[in-house]
Design a protein around this motif. Structure first.
Motif, PDB file in Angstrom:
ATOM      1  N   ILE A   1      37.781  24.290   5.060  1.00 49.03           N
ATOM      2  CA  ILE A   1      39.241  24.428   5.108  1.00 49.03           C
ATOM      3  C   ILE A   1      39.658  25.831   4.670  1.00 49.03           C
ATOM      4  O   ILE A   1      38.925  26.539   3.993  1.00 49.03           O
ATOM      5  CB  ILE A   1      39.976  23.352   4.252  1.00 49.03           C
ATOM      6  CG1 ILE A   1      39.662  23.508   2.766  1.00 49.03           C
ATOM      7  CG2 ILE A   1      39.669  21.967   4.755  1.00 49.03           C
ATOM      8  CD1 ILE A   1      40.491  22.606   1.888  1.00 49.03           C
TER       9      ILE A   1
ATOM     10  N   ARG B   1      44.901  25.934   2.384  1.00 49.14           N
ATOM     11  CA  ARG B   1      44.798  24.479   2.184  1.00 49.14           C
ATOM     12  C   ARG B   1      44.021  24.168   0.898  1.00 49.14           C
ATOM     13  O   ARG B   1      44.314  23.193   0.213  1.00 49.14           O
ATOM     14  CB  ARG B   1      44.092  23.838   3.384  1.00 49.14           C
ATOM     15  CG  ARG B   1      45.051  23.478   4.500  1.00 49.14           C
ATOM     16  CD  ARG B   1      44.352  22.639   5.553  1.00 49.14           C
ATOM     17  NE  ARG B   1      44.071  21.276   5.102  1.00 49.14           N
ATOM     18  CZ  ARG B   1      43.218  20.460   5.731  1.00 49.14           C
ATOM     19  NH1 ARG B   1      42.565  20.868   6.799  1.00 49.14           N
ATOM     20  NH2 ARG B   1      43.015  19.243   5.267  1.00 49.14           N
TER      21      ARG B   1
ATOM     22  N   LYS C   1      45.934  23.799  -2.277  1.00 51.65           N
ATOM     23  CA  LYS C   1      46.619  22.528  -2.517  1.00 51.65           C
ATOM     24  C   LYS C   1      45.659  21.487  -3.091  1.00 51.65           C
ATOM     25  O   LYS C   1      46.077  20.478  -3.637  1.00 51.65           O
ATOM     26  CB  LYS C   1      47.244  22.029  -1.224  1.00 51.65           C
ATOM     27  CG  LYS C   1      48.310  22.978  -0.697  1.00 51.65           C
ATOM     28  CD  LYS C   1      49.271  22.273   0.244  1.00 51.65           C
ATOM     29  CE  LYS C   1      50.519  23.096   0.498  1.00 51.65           C
ATOM     30  NZ  LYS C   1      50.274  24.321   1.255  1.00 51.65           N
TER      31      LYS C   1
END
Lengths: 331, 306
Positions: free
Chosen positions: A79, A83, A86
């Motif tokens: 990823i 991302r 998060k």
């Protein structure tokens, strides 16, 4: 190993290179909610790199070349940084070996805990601050109202580690990586921190990946243990099985080297001969071969893979059947 | 904290006293100013008379006490050339130098610190290399040369800016850049190295581990930590700028205390030189005391412990 429960986090054949050498080589393990897996090994065996890879925070020189890091069905290895931000602190958190150094010396601890909450939740400062104060209560810090406004240098190492745990847990992560969480602390404080971690696992169902070289800590808290040597997993097993009957010569010698209370007072400490090989000297065979009393030519020429010995106990050794010889030597 | 403040003030007082004494000794070593004041054909009696009037025939330690007594009353002596109090002459020129030093400080901090931040956080980028080139240039080109080069390019060839004089804002630009260039490089290098040092610390990794972007960690945590060594530099640089003004003001015909110092040395007007030396020393001492107080504001470990 408890494979039946759905693993929350599964690391699959993770390989990390530094300067062309596989310093972490095909490392695989899984951890289920509410369980603790310990990664054990000497300094430089790749256990910390493995944990940084799980957070996407590998140092610039290190590169993941293969393998997956699945958090449920998301592969963290691929990823984007955006991302991943998060995920960090929200789904996967970490606490470090040096709690005092891991806190910004110029910012109050309250602000730092609140910051961890605010990054992931769009709430007001006041609300995050209240949340942080509540977190201090949860980790058993007395007089939290006052502590919130203190600076890291005003707190003891044990207290700082509780602050780090507060930061790590405030967003309720599903996985907590604990990188030598008690190494820098006094023995009594060590026990308190371990108890706190055990309690949190039980209450919140957090999965813990515990990085340590301390067999005592492993016995105290872990469900499963992966013993790492020179970047590879030598043996992985439920904790009791591993302590009762190690299936890898390295583990057997490691356990034999832990001093026991009933040892003769002046007895020599048992040691493992030789040194961990340098990553640039990793050969084609078993990386432990040079120090292994059971090593044969086969060991030096062919790398053993993990084989199942039943009951979730797996070991990467060509001579699992000859381990009795080591136990004899060791005792 | 009070203890800390008191300590710093006492240290500053001792430093200033040392400066006063050294200035007095140097002035005395440089010879008897009486000879400068009398006409060429003065008789020995006239010289002795004047020497007595001015008090230069008294024992050194009496003169020293007299000098300290004078300083306490802000009496810095009279300019031997212009026959007015030296302090008044310096005070009339000071605003120009303050303007210039402030301009140079704006250049130094305004460009140097952001450049340092960019150089530390964007390592390996093209912009980092460009900034490095600018910083190395600012550091290695001597002030008098860069001043003349600026005049040649922007004043003479392009005719964008006035080559000398003061008054308009445009006249301030080139001298500020020439004077600030070296400081700018110092700020850029210190900021860069300080941030790189901080970026390697555990709390940065810990900050990212809780979900902050590297940029947020830098803004919220790294900059403040990295500021501490930069504050030290800032304190020294302010004094350096005043001292550096001596050359720049001469190049740009800027009517500040630097130019005054050169003129006074040439005409051996020692009283004025003395005031300027004391003034620059005082600024050094003052800024380092201020830096100590700013440390305490930034760093709770100083504020709360000592």
């Amino acid at each position: 190993m408890d494979v039946a429960a759905n693993p929350l986090l599964s690391v699959d054949r993770l390989t990390i290179d530094i300067a062309g050498a596989h310093v972490v080589d095909e490392v695989s393990f899984t951890v289920a909610p509410g369980k603790v897996i310990a990664l054990v090994g000497e300094s430089g065996c790749g256990k910390s790199l493995t944990s940084y890879a799980m957070l996407g925070l590998l140092p610039p020189a290190a590169r993941r070349t293969e393998g997956r890091i699945m958090l449920e069905n998301v592969d963290l290895a691929v990823i984007s940084e955006r991302r991943f931000r998060k995920v960090r602190g929200k789904d996967i958190s970490i606490i470090f070996q040096e709690p005092s150094a891991s806190l910004d010396p110029l910012t109050t601890v309250g602000e730092q805990i609140a910051e961890a909450y605010r990054v992931h939740h769009g709430v007001s400062k006041t609300e995050a601050f209240e949340k942080a104060r509540q977190m201090l209560v949860d980790v058993g810090i007395p007089d939290p109202g006052r502590r919130m406004y203190q600076y890291p240098f005003e707190l003891s190492g044990g207290m700082c580690q509780r602050i780090m745990i507060s930061i790590a847990l405030i967003c309720g992560p599903r996985v907590l990586i604990a990188d030598e969480p008690t190494t820098a602390l006094d023995v009594t404080i060590q026990a308190q921190i371990l108890d706190l971690m055990k309690k949190l696992v039980a209450e919140r169902g957090t999965a813990i990946v515990l990085i340590t070289h301390d067999m005592g800590v492993v016995a105290d808290i872990a469900d499963d243990v992966a013993v790492m040597y020179a970047g590879r997993i030598a043996e992985i097993a439920p904790v009791h099985a591993l302590f009762r009957e190690p299936k890898h010569p390295y583990t057997a010698l490691l356990l034999a080297s832990v001093p026991k209370l009933d040892d003769a007072p002046k007895a020599d400490l048992a040691t493992i001969e030789g040194m961990v090989p340098n990553p640039s000297e990793f050969g084609v065979g078993c990386r432990f071969a040079d120090r292994c009393p059971l090593a044969t030519d086969k060991c030096r020429l062919e790398q053993p893979s993990l084989v199942d010995c039943g009951n979730g106990h797996r070991s990467a050794c060509w001579h699992i059947d000859r381990l009795a010889e080591i136990r004899k030597v060791a005792t | 904290m009070l203890n800390y403040a008191a300590q710093r003030l006492i240290q500053a007082f001792v430093a200033m006293f040392g400066v006063l004494t050294i200035v007095f000794i140097v002035m005395h070593l440089s010879g008897d100013p009486t000879l400068l004041l009398v006409p060429q054909d003065a008789s020995a009696e006239m010289i002795a008379e004047l020497r007595h009037q001015l008090g230069f025939d008294r024992p050194v330690w009496v003169q020293y006490l007299d000098y300290l007594y004078g300083l306490l009353h802000l009496d810095f002596g009279v300019s031997v050339v212009q026959r007015v109090p030296a302090l008044d002459i310096v005070a009339s020129r000071l605003p120009y130098t303050i303007q210039l030093a402030a301009g140079a400080l704006v250049v130094a901090i305004g460009f140097g610190i952001p450049a340092g931040i960019v150089m530390a956080t964007m390592r390996g980028s093209v912009i980092e290399r460009i900034l490095t080139a600018i910083v190395v240039t600012g550091q290695s080109v001597p002030t008098f040369l860069s001043g003349i080069l600026l005049i040649f390019i922007f004043g003479v060839t392009l005719r964008w800016l006035p080559t000398s004089g003061s008054g308009e804002f445009s006249a301030l630009i080139m001298p500020s850049i020439a004077l600030g260039a070296l400081s700018m490089s110092t700020f850029a290098r210190m900021t860069r190295i300080s941030i790189i040092d901080e970026l390697g610390k555990d709390y940065v990794r810990a900050g990212r581990a809780r979900g902050l972007s590297l940029g947020s960690v830098v803004v919220r945590h790294v900059l403040r930590n990295a500021a501490i060594p930069v504050i030290t530099i800032a304190a020294l640089e302010i004094g350096n700028l005043l001292a550096g003004a001596v050359i720049i003001e001469t190049v740009f015909a800027w009517p500040g205390i630097g130019q005054l110092a050169i003129q006074s040395i040439q005409s051996r007007d020692f009283m004025i030189v003395q005031v300027i030396v004391l003034l620059i020393s005082f600024v050094y001492v003052l800024t380092s005391v201020l830096a100590d107080f700013v440390y305490a504001l930034v760093d709770p470990r100083i504020r709360l412990v000592r």
